[in-house]
Design a protein around this motif. Sequence first.
Motif, mmCIF file in Angstrom:
data_model
loop_
_atom_site.group_PDB
_atom_site.id
_atom_site.type_symbol
_atom_site.label_atom_id
_atom_site.label_comp_id
_atom_site.label_asym_id
_atom_site.label_seq_id
_atom_site.Cartn_x
_atom_site.Cartn_y
_atom_site.Cartn_z
ATOM 1 N N LEU A 188 0.808 -1.213 0.000
ATOM 2 C CA LEU A 188 0.000 0.000 0.000
ATOM 3 C C LEU A 188 0.845 1.269 0.000
ATOM 4 N N SER A 189 2.100 1.169 0.440
ATOM 5 C CA SER A 189 2.935 2.361 0.625
ATOM 6 C C SER A 189 4.128 2.337 -0.314
ATOM 7 N N ARG A 190 4.324 3.456 -1.010
ATOM 8 C CA ARG A 190 5.465 3.559 -1.915
ATOM 9 C C ARG A 190 6.770 3.593 -1.140
ATOM 10 N N GLN A 191 6.753 4.204 0.029
ATOM 11 C CA GLN A 191 7.950 4.311 0.862
ATOM 12 C C GLN A 191 7.554 4.106 2.314
ATOM 13 N N ILE A 192 8.370 3.352 3.044
ATOM 14 C CA ILE A 192 8.141 3.133 4.477
ATOM 15 C C ILE A 192 9.366 3.628 5.225
ATOM 16 N N VAL A 193 9.139 4.547 6.165
ATOM 17 C CA VAL A 193 10.225 5.123 6.953
ATOM 18 C C VAL A 193 9.980 4.794 8.414
ATOM 19 N N CYS A 194 11.013 4.312 9.087
ATOM 20 C CA CYS A 194 10.878 3.986 10.510
ATOM 21 C C CYS A 194 11.384 5.154 11.343
ATOM 22 N N ALA A 195 10.526 5.665 12.228
ATOM 23 C CA ALA A 195 10.851 6.829 13.049
ATOM 24 C C ALA A 195 11.275 6.386 14.446
ATOM 25 N N ASP A 196 12.437 6.825 14.875
ATOM 26 C CA ASP A 196 12.949 6.498 16.206
ATOM 27 C C ASP A 196 12.242 7.372 17.243
ATOM 28 N N ILE A 197 11.549 6.732 18.181
ATOM 29 C CA ILE A 197 10.866 7.486 19.242
ATOM 30 C C ILE A 197 11.342 7.043 20.626
ATOM 31 N N GLY A 198 12.510 6.364 20.661
ATOM 32 C CA GLY A 198 13.090 5.967 21.937
ATOM 33 C C GLY A 198 12.768 4.563 22.388
ATOM 34 N N ILE A 199 12.091 3.782 21.549
ATOM 35 C CA ILE A 199 11.764 2.402 21.900
ATOM 36 C C ILE A 199 13.020 1.539 21.778
ATOM 37 N N ASP A 200 13.275 0.710 22.774
ATOM 38 C CA ASP A 200 14.422 -0.203 22.744
ATOM 39 C C ASP A 200 14.052 -1.455 21.936
ATOM 40 N N THR A 201 14.682 -1.625 20.795
ATOM 41 C CA THR A 201 14.409 -2.790 19.942
ATOM 42 C C THR A 201 15.614 -3.712 19.838
ATOM 43 N N SER A 202 16.568 -3.550 20.740
ATOM 44 C CA SER A 202 17.824 -4.300 20.622
ATOM 45 C C SER A 202 17.624 -5.801 20.742
ATOM 46 N N SER A 203 16.582 -6.237 21.418
ATOM 47 C CA SER A 203 16.370 -7.676 21.605
ATOM 48 C C SER A 203 15.399 -8.269 20.598
ATOM 49 N N ALA A 204 14.980 -7.492 19.618
ATOM 50 C CA ALA A 204 14.003 -7.983 18.642
ATOM 51 C C ALA A 204 14.561 -9.165 17.865
ATOM 52 N N MET A 205 13.787 -10.220 17.753
ATOM 53 C CA MET A 205 14.212 -11.428 17.047
ATOM 54 C C MET A 205 13.842 -11.405 15.571
ATOM 55 N N THR A 206 12.935 -10.522 15.180
ATOM 56 C CA THR A 206 12.529 -10.409 13.786
ATOM 57 C C THR A 206 12.983 -9.058 13.263
ATOM 58 N N ARG A 207 13.708 -9.072 12.137
ATOM 59 C CA ARG A 207 14.283 -7.840 11.613
ATOM 60 C C ARG A 207 14.241 -7.822 10.092
ATOM 61 N N LEU A 208 14.295 -6.631 9.561
ATOM 62 C CA LEU A 208 14.462 -6.469 8.128
ATOM 63 C C LEU A 208 15.883 -6.891 7.775
ATOM 64 N N LEU A 209 16.039 -7.582 6.679
ATOM 65 C CA LEU A 209 17.360 -8.054 6.265
ATOM 66 C C LEU A 209 18.223 -6.867 5.855
ATOM 67 N N GLY A 210 19.333 -6.693 6.554
ATOM 68 C CA GLY A 210 20.256 -5.607 6.243
ATOM 69 C C GLY A 210 21.406 -6.085 5.380
ATOM 70 N N PRO A 211 22.161 -5.165 4.793
ATOM 71 C CA PRO A 211 23.301 -5.553 3.954
ATOM 72 C C PRO A 211 24.386 -6.232 4.789
ATOM 73 N N PRO A 212 24.989 -7.283 4.259
ATOM 74 C CA PRO A 212 26.011 -7.995 5.028
ATOM 75 C C PRO A 212 27.351 -7.279 5.011
ATOM 76 N N ILE A 213 28.177 -7.609 5.970
ATOM 77 C CA ILE A 213 29.580 -7.185 5.976
ATOM 78 C C ILE A 213 30.411 -8.419 5.628
ATOM 79 N N LEU A 214 31.049 -8.401 4.493
ATOM 80 C CA LEU A 214 31.830 -9.538 4.013
ATOM 81 C C LEU A 214 33.321 -9.256 4.154
ATOM 82 N N HIS A 215 34.116 -10.316 4.050
ATOM 83 C CA HIS A 215 35.560 -10.196 4.209
ATOM 84 C C HIS A 215 36.273 -10.901 3.062
#
Length: 469
Positions: A188-215
């Motif tokens: 439904l949305s052309r763009q989705i932006v996540c707004a930081d409002i101070g919620i601690d999400t460090s322990s979240a087990m489900t995440r959007l796949l981010g770019p990897p760091i390779l070696h």
Amino acid sequence: MTGAAILSAAEMRAAEAELFATGIPEYDVMERAGAVAAALIWRVGGLRDTLVLCGPGNNGGDGFVIARLLRTQGVPVRVATTGDSRTPSARQARMLWDGPVDDIGDTAPATLLVDALFGTGLTRGIDDALASRLRSLAGAARKCFAIDLPSGVSTDDGALLSVPPHYDMCIALGALKPAHVLAPAADLSRQIVCADIGIDTSSAMTRLLGPPILHAPARDAHKYTRGLVAVVAGDMPGAAALAACSAAHGGAGYVRLVTPHPISGLPHAIIQIADHEPDSRNALSDARIAALLIGPGLGRGAAAVARVRAALTHGHPAVIDADALLALRETGFDLLPGKAILTPHMGEFDALYGQVSGTWLARAQEAAQRSKAVVILKGARSIIAAPDGRIAVSSPASSWLSTAGTGDVLAGLCAARLAVTGDPFRAACEAVWLDGDAARRAGAAFVADQLIAALPAAIAARLSKGSSC
């Protein structure tokens, strides 16, 4: 995982409760949310006339804050509501708004529309008349913004509870929700932006796949330390050839193809061993094999099941794809090694696991736990689930991937990354991300061979500078 957190409605409520327990008032968090959203809307819309639609709950309270802050920037803002505000914070936000308040049924349209009617936690569709009015006002606007979620969608499964309009931007508050990544709501949305409002999400087990760091390989690396991949071919050699080439270009140091028939046209660096030769059994018993791939072009029937049994007997970390997934219905999951990646598309998933209830996130998670393997549920957004509860959801993939052989390429890439990292979940995440980036680089109307050719550039773009492993 380093991607943005994805929280269910219950997880979001719990995270907010933890924040409030630190002594931060609920209304202060509403002010934060409104400020971030107003800044984003201002950046896009500037001084264009704006209509903010406010519902009765805290989502509507966010809308009143947004309206007030936009007005301080000189934006001509009107607010239209569905009725009284019902929560303490929403009432406070409404009290601080000193501009006009219209009834949503009578208000005039505006150039910009902000939907702050209903956010996280909606469990039933909104009134048909209200949904129709929302669509009408959205249709008359040049740009539309949704606050937290489009009104009329189910937070946890992305279902459409009503018929919502389409939006130019959805501003997710605090964290992404499943509806931001699951169809049909995600579309439904052309763009989705996540707004930081101070919620601690460090322990979240489900995440959007981010770019990897390779070696890059270590200076003293050789073909075996970089990872030996063994690919078991079957009745359709082309699929196995694609998978082997993908593994070779995906970072593996050595690719061995065990095949019943010689395959012409392969790079000379890929070693072919005929599986009817005496040393073919030794080819799979080699302790140096870092990852085994079976399934692309394997074929079906008793012979295929026997080949899967024989290949998995050696206990190597394994990627199970295509026809080999169907063979698992006969062999059972107990045959899988301790490190395994399964790569079903939705049809193969249903055939292998049967009717699993719940959202696609929940289904992928249950499948991973049942099989004790990492599961890549392939689709427009692939879901990667680990038995320990971690889930990564990819961004939308190129629709040009819907062509023959691209699944074989992904399988080979999974095997290469498994051989390099030794970590099935990390390998699956790297493979899915690199596959998507290679598709982007390949452009339009590519074939699977061209997807493979784009892999080195995708890998090079993610190499960590000054380090190797």
